[in-house]
Design a protein around this motif. Sequence first.
Motif, short mmCIF file in Angstrom:
data_model
loop_
_atom_site.label_atom_id
_atom_site.label_comp_id
_atom_site.label_asym_id
_atom_site.label_seq_id
_atom_site.Cartn_x
_atom_site.Cartn_y
_atom_site.Cartn_z
N TYR A 7 0.68 -0.92 0.14
CA TYR A 7 0.09 -0.08 0.20
C TYR A 7 1.20 1.07 -0.15
O TYR A 7 1.73 1.28 0.07
N ALA A 8 0.45 2.57 -0.59
CA ALA A 8 0.90 3.76 -0.43
C ALA A 8 1.13 4.16 1.22
O ALA A 8 0.79 3.43 1.86
N LYS A 9 2.16 4.84 1.58
CA LYS A 9 2.02 5.71 3.01
C LYS A 9 1.61 6.67 2.95
O LYS A 9 1.50 8.01 1.86
N ILE A 10 0.95 7.36 4.38
CA ILE A 10 0.96 9.14 3.99
C ILE A 10 1.50 8.95 5.51
O ILE A 10 1.50 8.75 6.61
N LEU A 11 2.10 10.74 5.35
CA LEU A 11 3.41 10.89 6.18
C LEU A 11 2.71 11.81 6.85
O LEU A 11 2.28 13.16 6.55
N LEU A 12 1.58 11.24 7.94
CA LEU A 12 0.67 12.03 8.61
C LEU A 12 1.10 13.89 9.67
O LEU A 12 1.16 14.50 9.15
N PHE A 13 2.40 13.39 9.96
CA PHE A 13 3.71 14.84 10.49
C PHE A 13 5.02 14.01 10.34
O PHE A 13 5.38 13.25 10.88
N GLY A 14 5.21 15.95 10.29
CA GLY A 14 7.40 15.05 10.56
C GLY A 14 7.35 15.13 8.99
O GLY A 14 8.89 15.61 8.92
N ASP A 21 15.72 15.71 13.46
CA ASP A 21 15.35 15.08 14.77
C ASP A 21 14.02 15.17 14.85
O ASP A 21 14.06 14.88 15.96
N SER A 22 12.94 15.65 14.36
CA SER A 22 11.55 15.74 15.10
C SER A 22 11.10 14.83 15.32
O SER A 22 11.84 13.33 14.02
N GLN A 23 10.03 14.45 15.65
CA GLN A 23 8.77 13.38 15.62
C GLN A 23 8.64 13.56 14.41
O GLN A 23 8.27 14.22 13.59
N GLY A 24 7.67 12.10 13.62
CA GLY A 24 7.13 11.81 12.15
C GLY A 24 6.27 10.49 13.02
O GLY A 24 5.95 9.71 13.80
N LEU A 25 4.82 10.80 12.51
CA LEU A 25 4.02 9.61 12.50
C LEU A 25 3.30 9.44 11.05
O LEU A 25 2.75 10.33 10.24
N THR A 26 3.06 8.06 10.42
CA THR A 26 3.01 7.85 9.06
C THR A 26 1.99 6.35 9.25
O THR A 26 2.38 6.15 9.85
N LEU A 27 1.40 6.68 8.32
CA LEU A 27 0.24 5.95 8.09
C LEU A 27 0.65 4.47 7.22
O LEU A 27 0.12 5.14 6.10
N PHE A 215 8.52 24.77 14.69
CA PHE A 215 7.85 24.08 14.05
C PHE A 215 7.79 22.27 14.56
O PHE A 215 6.84 21.40 14.84
N ILE A 216 8.66 22.06 15.22
CA ILE A 216 9.46 20.91 15.89
C ILE A 216 8.43 21.13 16.87
O ILE A 216 7.39 20.06 17.43
N LYS A 217 8.18 21.31 17.78
CA LYS A 217 7.03 21.84 19.37
C LYS A 217 6.40 21.63 18.34
O LYS A 217 5.33 20.98 19.43
N TYR A 218 5.41 21.80 17.86
CA TYR A 218 4.29 21.98 17.33
C TYR A 218 3.86 20.71 16.91
O TYR A 218 2.96 20.39 17.02
N ASN A 219 5.07 19.98 15.98
CA ASN A 219 4.67 18.90 15.04
C ASN A 219 4.94 17.59 16.51
O ASN A 219 3.99 16.94 16.52
N LEU A 241 1.08 24.64 13.67
CA LEU A 241 1.96 24.24 12.83
C LEU A 241 0.96 24.62 11.31
O LEU A 241 2.01 25.15 10.53
N SER A 242 -0.44 25.16 11.31
CA SER A 242 -0.72 25.20 9.88
C SER A 242 -0.16 26.61 9.97
O SER A 242 0.22 27.26 8.37
N LYS A 243 -0.41 27.51 10.91
CA LYS A 243 0.17 29.24 10.74
C LYS A 243 1.78 28.87 10.49
O LYS A 243 1.88 29.96 9.03
N TRP A 244 2.43 28.26 10.64
CA TRP A 244 3.91 28.65 10.70
C TRP A 244 4.26 28.04 8.92
O TRP A 244 5.56 28.19 8.10
#
Length: 308
Positions: A7-14, A21-27, A215-219, A241-244
Amino acid sequence: MTNPLFYAKILLFGEYGIIEDSQGLTLPYSFYKGTLKFSDNQSDFEKKSNESLQKYSDYLSTLELPKDFKIDVDAFKKDIEKGLFFDSNIPQGYGVGSSGALVAAIFEKYSFIKYIPESISKIQLKDLKKVFGELESYFHGKSSGIDPLICYMNLPILIENKESVDKVSIPKEEAGKGAIFLIDSGSVGETGPMVQIFFEKLKNEGFRKTLKEEFIKYNNACIDSFLNKEMTPFFKNLKNLSKWAYVHFKPMIPTNLYNAWKNGIDTNAYYLKLCGSGGGGYILGFAKDYEKAEKMLEGFNKEVIYRF
């Protein structure tokens, strides 16, 4: 046995943050998928895919992979001669992992050691990510290995930092008013030039500072509140995050979405963010009331990926 689907993937955050070195969440995203197949009399698509696999197999011949993750390149080349191609409806340049799914499919079929994704340990995940980075760098110049890893595992993955990743459970979908959705920008985005813009921006000390402090804080706060199903702080951080991104990632936002992006922030009806590197392809949207957001975003093609 039929070949498994990837399947494809979606990087929700990151997006971009994981480079720093921020976190990321992917589905995984099952709407799009690909699988390796054989064809006798090839269509133009199949012929082109077969030729691409041929070139890629030459690249694999040059790689020195760790023994636990070695690929049987000879068997791969023999199958290419028999008409192997990658049958996929995953759009390229849309930030949903078209090359990641291909790499995952090849690794699954041709790696000497077979793994069961559910049984892979956190340490193996780290090693696998590194190997996938090498395998995918053929397509992008440099790859973190995250995309093929998600496609291969077919599970949500939390990127803890540059080195460490782990399997994670996301809150169960509910038939609520809220939704996470994709908006089709109507144009293809190229990863390379967008990443180049980001690296140019990183040379600016002020940008580096705001990336780390804001950015990294909000993410990271978005990931944390989403996984804990705390929707009030989630949307608060999402707005920030959207504003940034509207201010600092403007070159990555498709121009036909500038006004819609700002409108979401101004009305609080929905918030938009990049899905992958931007420049085109998909943009991610989040709304507490999807019906309201849908009306406001009339004219854009949208796909709901998660309800809450």
